[in-house]
Write a protein that holds these residues in place. Structure first.
Motif, PDB file in Angstrom:
ATOM      1  N   ILE A 118      15.527 -68.494  75.410  1.00  0.00           N
ATOM      2  CA  ILE A 118      15.896 -68.889  74.046  1.00  0.00           C
ATOM      3  C   ILE A 118      16.310 -70.357  74.020  1.00  0.00           C
ATOM      4  O   ILE A 118      17.111 -70.811  74.831  1.00  0.00           O
ATOM      5  N   ASP A 119      15.700 -71.088  73.107  1.00  0.00           N
ATOM      6  CA  ASP A 119      15.860 -72.537  72.985  1.00  0.00           C
ATOM      7  C   ASP A 119      16.691 -72.748  71.718  1.00  0.00           C
ATOM      8  O   ASP A 119      16.201 -72.540  70.609  1.00  0.00           O
ATOM      9  N   TYR A 120      17.965 -73.109  71.885  1.00  0.00           N
ATOM     10  CA  TYR A 120      18.831 -73.179  70.711  1.00  0.00           C
ATOM     11  C   TYR A 120      19.858 -74.292  70.795  1.00  0.00           C
ATOM     12  O   TYR A 120      20.026 -74.899  71.843  1.00  0.00           O
ATOM     13  N   SER A 121      20.489 -74.548  69.696  1.00  0.00           N
ATOM     14  CA  SER A 121      21.495 -75.598  69.521  1.00  0.00           C
ATOM     15  C   SER A 121      20.863 -76.998  69.548  1.00  0.00           C
ATOM     16  O   SER A 121      20.875 -77.694  68.564  1.00  0.00           O
ATOM     17  N   HIS A 122      20.349 -77.379  70.741  1.00  0.00           N
ATOM     18  CA  HIS A 122      19.547 -78.584  70.935  1.00  0.00           C
ATOM     19  C   HIS A 122      19.863 -79.781  70.014  1.00  0.00           C
ATOM     20  O   HIS A 122      18.968 -80.232  69.271  1.00  0.00           O
ATOM     21  N   PRO A 123      21.090 -80.308  70.031  1.00  0.00           N
ATOM     22  CA  PRO A 123      21.375 -81.494  69.212  1.00  0.00           C
ATOM     23  C   PRO A 123      20.669 -82.740  69.761  1.00  0.00           C
ATOM     24  O   PRO A 123      20.167 -82.720  70.883  1.00  0.00           O
ATOM     25  N   ASN A 124      20.657 -83.769  68.947  1.00  0.00           N
ATOM     26  CA  ASN A 124      20.059 -85.033  69.364  1.00  0.00           C
ATOM     27  C   ASN A 124      21.128 -85.944  69.936  1.00  0.00           C
ATOM     28  O   ASN A 124      22.105 -86.278  69.259  1.00  0.00           O
ATOM     29  N   VAL A 125      20.935 -86.328  71.190  1.00  0.00           N
ATOM     30  CA  VAL A 125      21.902 -87.133  71.928  1.00  0.00           C
ATOM     31  C   VAL A 125      22.258 -88.408  71.161  1.00  0.00           C
ATOM     32  O   VAL A 125      21.409 -88.987  70.472  1.00  0.00           O
ATOM     33  N   ASN A 158      19.290 -75.422  76.402  1.00  0.00           N
ATOM     34  CA  ASN A 158      19.651 -76.440  75.419  1.00  0.00           C
ATOM     35  C   ASN A 158      18.667 -77.604  75.553  1.00  0.00           C
ATOM     36  O   ASN A 158      18.762 -78.410  76.476  1.00  0.00           O
ATOM     37  N   HIS A 159      17.718 -77.638  74.656  1.00  0.00           N
ATOM     38  CA  HIS A 159      16.635 -78.633  74.705  1.00  0.00           C
ATOM     39  C   HIS A 159      17.111 -79.890  73.962  1.00  0.00           C
ATOM     40  O   HIS A 159      16.678 -80.182  72.841  1.00  0.00           O
ATOM     41  N   LEU A 160      18.015 -80.608  74.589  1.00  0.00           N
ATOM     42  CA  LEU A 160      18.605 -81.794  73.954  1.00  0.00           C
ATOM     43  C   LEU A 160      17.534 -82.787  73.514  1.00  0.00           C
ATOM     44  O   LEU A 160      16.553 -82.993  74.228  1.00  0.00           O
ATOM     45  N   LEU A 308       4.875 -87.949  72.631  1.00  0.00           N
ATOM     46  CA  LEU A 308       5.708 -87.579  71.478  1.00  0.00           C
ATOM     47  C   LEU A 308       6.510 -86.294  71.715  1.00  0.00           C
ATOM     48  O   LEU A 308       6.325 -85.595  72.705  1.00  0.00           O
ATOM     49  N   TYR A 309       7.338 -86.027  70.732  1.00  0.00           N
ATOM     50  CA  TYR A 309       8.143 -84.801  70.709  1.00  0.00           C
ATOM     51  C   TYR A 309       7.279 -83.571  71.029  1.00  0.00           C
ATOM     52  O   TYR A 309       7.622 -82.733  71.861  1.00  0.00           O
ATOM     53  N   GLY A 310       6.121 -83.498  70.354  1.00  0.00           N
ATOM     54  CA  GLY A 310       5.223 -82.357  70.539  1.00  0.00           C
ATOM     55  C   GLY A 310       4.663 -82.284  71.951  1.00  0.00           C
ATOM     56  O   GLY A 310       4.517 -81.203  72.521  1.00  0.00           O
ATOM     57  N   LEU A 330      12.037 -67.673  72.382  1.00  0.00           N
ATOM     58  CA  LEU A 330      12.473 -67.864  70.996  1.00  0.00           C
ATOM     59  C   LEU A 330      12.937 -69.304  70.788  1.00  0.00           C
ATOM     60  O   LEU A 330      13.668 -69.856  71.612  1.00  0.00           O
ATOM     61  N   TYR A 331      12.514 -69.882  69.688  1.00  0.00           N
ATOM     62  CA  TYR A 331      12.938 -71.230  69.306  1.00  0.00           C
ATOM     63  C   TYR A 331      13.723 -71.118  68.012  1.00  0.00           C
ATOM     64  O   TYR A 331      13.179 -70.667  67.001  1.00  0.00           O
ATOM     65  N   ILE A 332      14.977 -71.542  68.049  1.00  0.00           N
ATOM     66  CA  ILE A 332      15.820 -71.386  66.866  1.00  0.00           C
ATOM     67  C   ILE A 332      15.990 -72.734  66.172  1.00  0.00           C
ATOM     68  O   ILE A 332      16.776 -73.582  66.630  1.00  0.00           O
ATOM     69  N   THR A 333      15.243 -72.957  65.119  1.00  0.00           N
ATOM     70  CA  THR A 333      15.433 -74.197  64.354  1.00  0.00           C
ATOM     71  C   THR A 333      15.236 -73.892  62.873  1.00  0.00           C
ATOM     72  O   THR A 333      14.767 -72.810  62.513  1.00  0.00           O
ATOM     73  N   ASP A 334      15.534 -74.871  62.044  1.00  0.00           N
ATOM     74  CA  ASP A 334      15.327 -74.599  60.622  1.00  0.00           C
ATOM     75  C   ASP A 334      13.838 -74.725  60.271  1.00  0.00           C
ATOM     76  O   ASP A 334      13.015 -75.102  61.098  1.00  0.00           O
ATOM     77  N   HIS A 340       5.424 -78.133  63.297  1.00  0.00           N
ATOM     78  CA  HIS A 340       5.509 -78.552  64.701  1.00  0.00           C
ATOM     79  C   HIS A 340       5.288 -77.365  65.648  1.00  0.00           C
ATOM     80  O   HIS A 340       4.466 -77.416  66.563  1.00  0.00           O
ATOM     81  N   PHE A 341       6.012 -76.290  65.418  1.00  0.00           N
ATOM     82  CA  PHE A 341       5.888 -75.154  66.342  1.00  0.00           C
ATOM     83  C   PHE A 341       4.559 -74.424  66.178  1.00  0.00           C
ATOM     84  O   PHE A 341       3.986 -73.960  67.162  1.00  0.00           O
ATOM     85  N   ASN A 342       4.059 -74.371  64.968  1.00  0.00           N
ATOM     86  CA  ASN A 342       2.725 -73.778  64.805  1.00  0.00           C
ATOM     87  C   ASN A 342       1.710 -74.531  65.648  1.00  0.00           C
ATOM     88  O   ASN A 342       0.852 -73.933  66.283  1.00  0.00           O
TER      89      ASN A 342
HETATM   90  N1  ARG Z   1      16.432 -81.707  68.951  1.00  0.00           N
HETATM   91  C1  ARG Z   1      15.629 -81.139  67.917  1.00  0.00           C
HETATM   92  C2  ARG Z   1      16.254 -81.438  66.560  1.00  0.00           C
HETATM   93  O1  ARG Z   1      17.452 -81.615  66.480  1.00  0.00           O
HETATM   94  C3  ARG Z   1      15.454 -79.649  68.040  1.00  0.00           C
HETATM   95  C4  ARG Z   1      14.790 -79.175  69.308  1.00  0.00           C
HETATM   96  C5  ARG Z   1      14.201 -77.813  69.165  1.00  0.00           C
HETATM   97  N2  ARG Z   1      13.623 -77.325  70.374  1.00  0.00           N
HETATM   98  C6  ARG Z   1      12.444 -77.679  70.828  1.00  0.00           C
HETATM   99  N3  ARG Z   1      12.014 -77.177  71.955  1.00  0.00           N
HETATM  100  N4  ARG Z   1      11.704 -78.526  70.178  1.00  0.00           N
HETATM  101  O2  ARG Z   1      15.566 -81.442  65.561  1.00  0.00           O
END
Ligand code: ARG
Length: 567
Positions: A118-125, A158-160, A308-310, A330-334, A340-342
């Protein structure tokens, strides 16, 4: 398995070889009206096989149960066979299942030998955690807990967001306007401020953007100064995130941000190229999708060679599939990241068809404050720690108002505040948008975190006050009154609810179950004396409360609601 279903299915399938035991077991449902009984069997399902009307079938079936002591009564209501269980046998069967934690062990067989990443929280540094990070963090942690309780090997990542040109901007800005020492001293808000300042000034002075790109290039080339800054950003950010994670009881198995996957990018791209999935378009490397997928191409490498991010996400999926061999990721994002995930999932499924169905984007709705309830900082972020502080401080006021005496008021207020914030979120379906309303979420009444915690306190108090003799002989017939019975029926739902929360990836199922348990417990307690009940009745009721508190506490843990013993 519920003995009442099993017994009925056995009797029916023995007498009617055309009906398999499993078919019957799968057909049971809850009666339309709980007054009809405890379980119902819709006989129209057997009409074809038995070539009779449902009403006739139900009548025939009833005759097979004469004298069976498992069922108090069986009635035919328009072709539905409605069973009322013998209450005492039912109560004993439910409660015995919970004694010795049987049920928890049984539940953990569900996901045995399965792995979930599970990939969650993941804030941007370098950015302060804001309320936009809250939902991913607590929905993610709760799903982690739910899967783990079902016996999955759960792997939390945590995919920072720790890579990208934004760090070049910050480096340039700090080199010019500040120093390592100042950054270390002032922390994450100072990073935010400099980032905002960079953008403001770059509007007037676009050459700053070039300078920033140079700094990012330096980082990519492992330049010592650039790496030093970058490591400092991560260190400062993690220090600040960790405080929040601690408050929310969130932890990860791996903190591997985007930068971790840089080492695999060349290999990842080569694999996609070899599989003929890529093409060059206007100098850039892209993956194009089928017309029917209805998606723009996904950019893997820009014409200047930048990834890139992708690209990093494609590398990350490949890595996770290989290293963890998961059944599901599982990827938990809004919802904003849906495209992107598709794209990423589609690429991976093309490359590796066996990954089909394993990748899931779990989306959630927006969380917002009505105007004026929280001040936003520069950059329009409502800092998460300020939300949690405010929750705690407001609870402190409430405790003072109510003149509640607890040993550690501050600590208790913190737990209630956190519980309120978490429950407010997890009790709504995750797709729903949430508007934060302080008065509502902190109320001690209604469907709120404090109310859920308060019911726990009441259970705890009962057990504190009545030192019950540990009799092994419980009189289950003392629990047949309507209130105890309803509570026991709700308790029986536990496994089903956890599995449903898993199936729907929806912690709110557990939250609603807690509300149901609390309601039934409070009714039970209002109508049944415990403290001054006759000894044998008291023992039975205490036995029930002990089981209840273990299930209830378990559900609170699944959501991450702090347990409070006095409030
Ligand atoms: N850091 C990204 C953001 O804040 C979310 C990362 C989600 N996870 C991933 N594997 N892309 O928007």
């Amino acid at each position: 398995m519920n003995i009442f279903k099993l017994q009925a299915a056995k009797i029916l399938s023995t007498n009617y070889p055309d009906l398999s035991q499993n078919l019957i077991l799968d057909s049971f449902e809850l009666p339309k009206n709980s007054e009809f009984g405890d379980m119902a069997l819709p006989c129209f399902k057997f009409a074809k096989a038995l070539r009779k009307s449902p009403i006739q079938i139900a009548d025939d079936f009833i005759s097979l149960f004469h004298g069976n002591e498992l069922y108090e009564s069986i009635t035919n209501i328009k072709g539905y066979l409605n069973f009322k269980f013998s209450k005492t046998i039912y109560i004993k069967s439910v409660l015995d299942n919970y004694t010795n934690e049987n049920i928890f062990a049984e539940l953990s067989l569900f996901g045995k030998n399965k792995t979930m990443v599970i990939d969650y929280s993941h804030p941007n540094v370098a950015k302060n955690m804001g309320i936009h990070n809250l939902r991913s963090t607590i929905i993610g942690q709760s799903l982690y807990n739910i899967f783990e309780s079902l016996g999955y090997k759960a792997i939390g990542v945590n995919h920072l967001g720790d890579w990208g040109t934004q760090f070049g901007k910050l480096m340039w800005a700090l080199e010019k306007w500040s120093s390592i020492e100042e950054v270390e001293e002032k922390g994450i808000l100072f990073l935010n401020e400099n980032y905002v300042r960079f953008h403001k000034e770059a509007e007037k002075n676009p050459s700053m953007e070039d300078e920033a790109r140079k700094w990012f290039k330096k980082l990519e080339d492992n330049d010592l100064d650039a790496v030093k800054w970058w490591k400092l950003f991560i260190k400062i950010s993690m220090e600040s995130y960790k405080k929040i994670y601690k408050r929310l009881d969130v932890s990860f198995d791996f903190v591997t941000g985007e930068s971790f996957y840089i080492q695999f990018l060349a290999e990842t791209i080569a694999k996609l190229e070899t599989a003929n999935l890529t093409e060059i378009s206007e100098g850039a490397l892209v993956v194009k999708f089928d017309e029917s997928d209805n998606m723009p191409p996904c950019l893997l490498k820009k014409s200047d060679g930048a990834t890139l991010y992708g690209t990093r996400d494609v590398a990350a999926v490949m890595y996770r599939l290989k290293v963890f061999n998961p059944d599901v990721i599982l990827y938990i994002t809004d919802i904003a990241q849906q495209l992107h995930f598709n794209q990423v999932f589609n690429i991976i499924e093309k490359y590796n068809p066996s990954s089909k169905g394993k990748l899931e984007h779990i989306i959630f709705g927006r969380l917002s404050f009505p105007d004026g309830q929280m001040s936003t900082r520069k950059g329009n972020i409502i800092p998460l720690n300020e939300v949690l502080d405010k929750a705690r401080d407001k609870v402190l006021e409430i405790l003072d108002e109510r003149e509640v005496e607890v040993p550690d008021k501050y600590e208790t207020a913190e737990k209630i505040g956190i519980g309120a914030v978490i429950f407010n979120d997890l009790s709504r379906g995750r797709i729903k948008n949430i508007e934060f309303d302080w008065d509502q979420i902190l109320s001690f009444e209604g469907e709120t975190g404090p109310h859920i915690q308060y019911s726990y306190v009441r259970m705890h108090n009962i057990l504190e006050r009545v030192k019950c003799s540990d009799t092994s002989e419980i009189d289950f017939s003392a629990l047949t009154d309507e209130y105890s019975y309803e509570l026991i029926k709700t308790l029986e739902q536990f496994s089903k609810k956890v599995i449903q929360a898993h199936d729907d990836r929806e912690p709110s199922v557990i939250a609603h179950y807690l509300i149901e348990l609390a309601k039934n417990f409070n009714r039970f307690y209002r109508n049944n004396r415990i403290i001054d009940a006759p000894k044998d009745v008291q023992d039975s009721r205490i036995h029930l409360v002990k089981i209840l508190i273990s299930v209830y506490g378990k559900c609170m843990n699944l959501l991450g609601l702090p347990i409070v013993e006095k409030m």
